[in-house]
Write a protein that holds these residues in place. Structure first.
Motif, PDB file in Angstrom:
ATOM      1  N   LYS A 251      14.216  -6.069  10.446  1.00  0.00           N
ATOM      2  CA  LYS A 251      14.800  -4.904  11.044  1.00  0.00           C
ATOM      3  C   LYS A 251      14.315  -3.665  10.161  1.00  0.00           C
ATOM      4  O   LYS A 251      13.995  -2.485  10.867  1.00  0.00           O
ATOM      5  N   VAL A 252      13.929  -3.868   8.870  1.00  0.00           N
ATOM      6  CA  VAL A 252      13.477  -2.648   8.002  1.00  0.00           C
ATOM      7  C   VAL A 252      12.162  -2.704   7.517  1.00  0.00           C
ATOM      8  O   VAL A 252      11.510  -3.758   7.311  1.00  0.00           O
ATOM      9  N   ALA A 253      11.480  -1.556   7.605  1.00  0.00           N
ATOM     10  CA  ALA A 253      10.016  -1.441   7.251  1.00  0.00           C
ATOM     11  C   ALA A 253      10.093  -1.257   5.830  1.00  0.00           C
ATOM     12  O   ALA A 253      10.032  -0.151   5.112  1.00  0.00           O
ATOM     13  N   THR A 254       9.807  -2.377   5.090  1.00  0.00           N
ATOM     14  CA  THR A 254      10.059  -2.173   3.574  1.00  0.00           C
ATOM     15  C   THR A 254       8.492  -2.393   2.791  1.00  0.00           C
ATOM     16  O   THR A 254       8.287  -1.698   1.923  1.00  0.00           O
ATOM     17  N   ALA A 255       7.643  -2.642   3.541  1.00  0.00           N
ATOM     18  CA  ALA A 255       6.150  -2.662   2.975  1.00  0.00           C
ATOM     19  C   ALA A 255       5.625  -1.482   3.151  1.00  0.00           C
ATOM     20  O   ALA A 255       5.835  -0.621   4.002  1.00  0.00           O
ATOM     21  N   VAL A 256       4.688  -1.088   1.996  1.00  0.00           N
ATOM     22  CA  VAL A 256       4.130   0.047   2.017  1.00  0.00           C
ATOM     23  C   VAL A 256       2.790   0.171   1.866  1.00  0.00           C
ATOM     24  O   VAL A 256       2.278  -0.843   1.302  1.00  0.00           O
ATOM     25  N   GLU A 257       2.122   0.863   2.622  1.00  0.00           N
ATOM     26  CA  GLU A 257       0.713   0.923   2.690  1.00  0.00           C
ATOM     27  C   GLU A 257       0.177   2.318   2.227  1.00  0.00           C
ATOM     28  O   GLU A 257       0.342   3.203   2.751  1.00  0.00           O
TER      29      GLU A 257
ATOM     30  N   ILE B 180      -4.173   0.534  -0.655  1.00  0.00           N
ATOM     31  CA  ILE B 180      -3.246  -0.440  -1.345  1.00  0.00           C
ATOM     32  C   ILE B 180      -1.994  -0.737  -0.432  1.00  0.00           C
ATOM     33  O   ILE B 180      -1.227   0.040   0.032  1.00  0.00           O
ATOM     34  N   ASP B 181      -1.748  -2.171  -0.576  1.00  0.00           N
ATOM     35  CA  ASP B 181      -0.717  -2.568   0.193  1.00  0.00           C
ATOM     36  C   ASP B 181       0.326  -3.276  -0.588  1.00  0.00           C
ATOM     37  O   ASP B 181      -0.115  -4.089  -1.583  1.00  0.00           O
ATOM     38  N   SER B 182       1.548  -2.763  -0.371  1.00  0.00           N
ATOM     39  CA  SER B 182       2.557  -3.266  -1.478  1.00  0.00           C
ATOM     40  C   SER B 182       3.821  -4.014  -0.623  1.00  0.00           C
ATOM     41  O   SER B 182       4.417  -3.285   0.164  1.00  0.00           O
ATOM     42  N   ARG B 183       4.121  -5.220  -0.568  1.00  0.00           N
ATOM     43  CA  ARG B 183       4.919  -5.882   0.008  1.00  0.00           C
ATOM     44  C   ARG B 183       5.860  -7.183  -0.682  1.00  0.00           C
ATOM     45  O   ARG B 183       6.320  -7.944  -0.090  1.00  0.00           O
ATOM     46  N   THR B 184       5.782  -6.818  -2.088  1.00  0.00           N
ATOM     47  CA  THR B 184       6.229  -7.944  -3.027  1.00  0.00           C
ATOM     48  C   THR B 184       7.946  -7.802  -3.158  1.00  0.00           C
ATOM     49  O   THR B 184       8.551  -8.637  -3.481  1.00  0.00           O
ATOM     50  N   HIS B 185       8.374  -6.597  -3.127  1.00  0.00           N
ATOM     51  CA  HIS B 185       9.784  -6.424  -3.356  1.00  0.00           C
ATOM     52  C   HIS B 185      10.753  -6.484  -2.148  1.00  0.00           C
ATOM     53  O   HIS B 185       9.995  -6.089  -1.004  1.00  0.00           O
TER      54      HIS B 185
ATOM     55  N   ALA C  97       5.576   0.093  -6.787  1.00  0.00           N
ATOM     56  CA  ALA C  97       4.383  -0.818  -7.269  1.00  0.00           C
ATOM     57  C   ALA C  97       3.396  -0.417  -6.801  1.00  0.00           C
ATOM     58  O   ALA C  97       2.301  -0.629  -7.387  1.00  0.00           O
ATOM     59  N   ALA C  98       3.094   0.195  -5.514  1.00  0.00           N
ATOM     60  CA  ALA C  98       1.872   0.510  -5.120  1.00  0.00           C
ATOM     61  C   ALA C  98       1.201   1.914  -5.786  1.00  0.00           C
ATOM     62  O   ALA C  98       0.286   1.661  -6.095  1.00  0.00           O
ATOM     63  N   ARG C  99       2.039   2.802  -6.272  1.00  0.00           N
ATOM     64  CA  ARG C  99       1.599   3.989  -6.779  1.00  0.00           C
ATOM     65  C   ARG C  99       1.017   3.269  -8.250  1.00  0.00           C
ATOM     66  O   ARG C  99       0.264   3.827  -8.983  1.00  0.00           O
ATOM     67  N   GLU C 100       1.993   2.594  -8.843  1.00  0.00           N
ATOM     68  CA  GLU C 100       1.505   1.976 -10.333  1.00  0.00           C
ATOM     69  C   GLU C 100       0.162   1.329  -9.972  1.00  0.00           C
ATOM     70  O   GLU C 100      -0.692   1.409 -11.243  1.00  0.00           O
ATOM     71  N   ARG C 101       0.068   0.377  -9.056  1.00  0.00           N
ATOM     72  CA  ARG C 101      -1.168  -0.047  -8.630  1.00  0.00           C
ATOM     73  C   ARG C 101      -2.505   0.822  -8.788  1.00  0.00           C
ATOM     74  O   ARG C 101      -3.736   0.789  -9.313  1.00  0.00           O
ATOM     75  N   LEU C 102      -2.260   2.041  -7.853  1.00  0.00           N
ATOM     76  CA  LEU C 102      -3.183   2.997  -7.733  1.00  0.00           C
ATOM     77  C   LEU C 102      -3.557   3.593  -9.074  1.00  0.00           C
ATOM     78  O   LEU C 102      -4.534   3.901  -9.482  1.00  0.00           O
ATOM     79  N   ILE C 103      -2.512   3.854  -9.897  1.00  0.00           N
ATOM     80  CA  ILE C 103      -2.773   4.727 -11.135  1.00  0.00           C
ATOM     81  C   ILE C 103      -3.594   3.677 -12.178  1.00  0.00           C
ATOM     82  O   ILE C 103      -4.340   4.015 -13.067  1.00  0.00           O
TER      83      ILE C 103
END
Length: 133
Positions: free
Chosen positions: A25-31, A65-70, A79-85
């Motif tokens: 139902k919910v779009a939780t992954a971040v690209e 950067i794709d983040s879908r772990t949480h 998490a995605a911003r931390e990986r970018l930094i």
């Protein structure tokens, strides 16, 4: 390190993985998309970032950067911003220049004597020869 929000574009998509029925139902992954060439980074840092990013770079210079772990969108966003930094900080480290060196005379002699010894050992493994003296 502070990133300008104008350089970052975020898209939210449905994620696979943990979350149960909520995943459907919910779009939780971040690209997260970061355009390297239009950013305010210095040219040498940009070049190193492109090299480090590898397959995460698109042909037009956008780092994806794709983040879908949480389970939550907010956690994936952080998490995605931390990986970018982390990638940018890694690119900011200038690699040390390699100074060409030559092997010492003793090292060359040791290498050549060991090569000669190995050749002798291998030669002795062959068939026994009968000397006609």
């Amino acid at each position: 390190m502070i990133l300008d929000d104008r350089d970052i574009e975020e898209r939210f998509v449905r994620a696979s993985g943990p979350g149960g029925q909520n995943v459907n139902k919910v779009a939780t992954a971040v690209e997260l998309r970061f355009n390297v060439w239009t950013s305010s980074l210095s040219p040498d840092v940009k070049q190193r970032l492109v090299t480090i990013a590898g397959a995460r770079m698109t042909s037009n210079g956008v780092l994806v950067i794709d983040s879908r772990t949480h389970r939550t969108q907010a956690q994936n966003r952080v998490a995605a911003r931390e990986r970018l930094i982390a990638l940018i900080q890694k690119a900011m480290v200038r690699p040390r220049a390699r100074r060409p060196t030559k092997p010492r005379k003793g090292a060359r002699e040791t290498r050549l004597t060991s090569k000669k010894w190995r050749g002798t050992v291998k030669h002795l493994r062959g068939r026994a020869r009968v000397d006609d003296d």
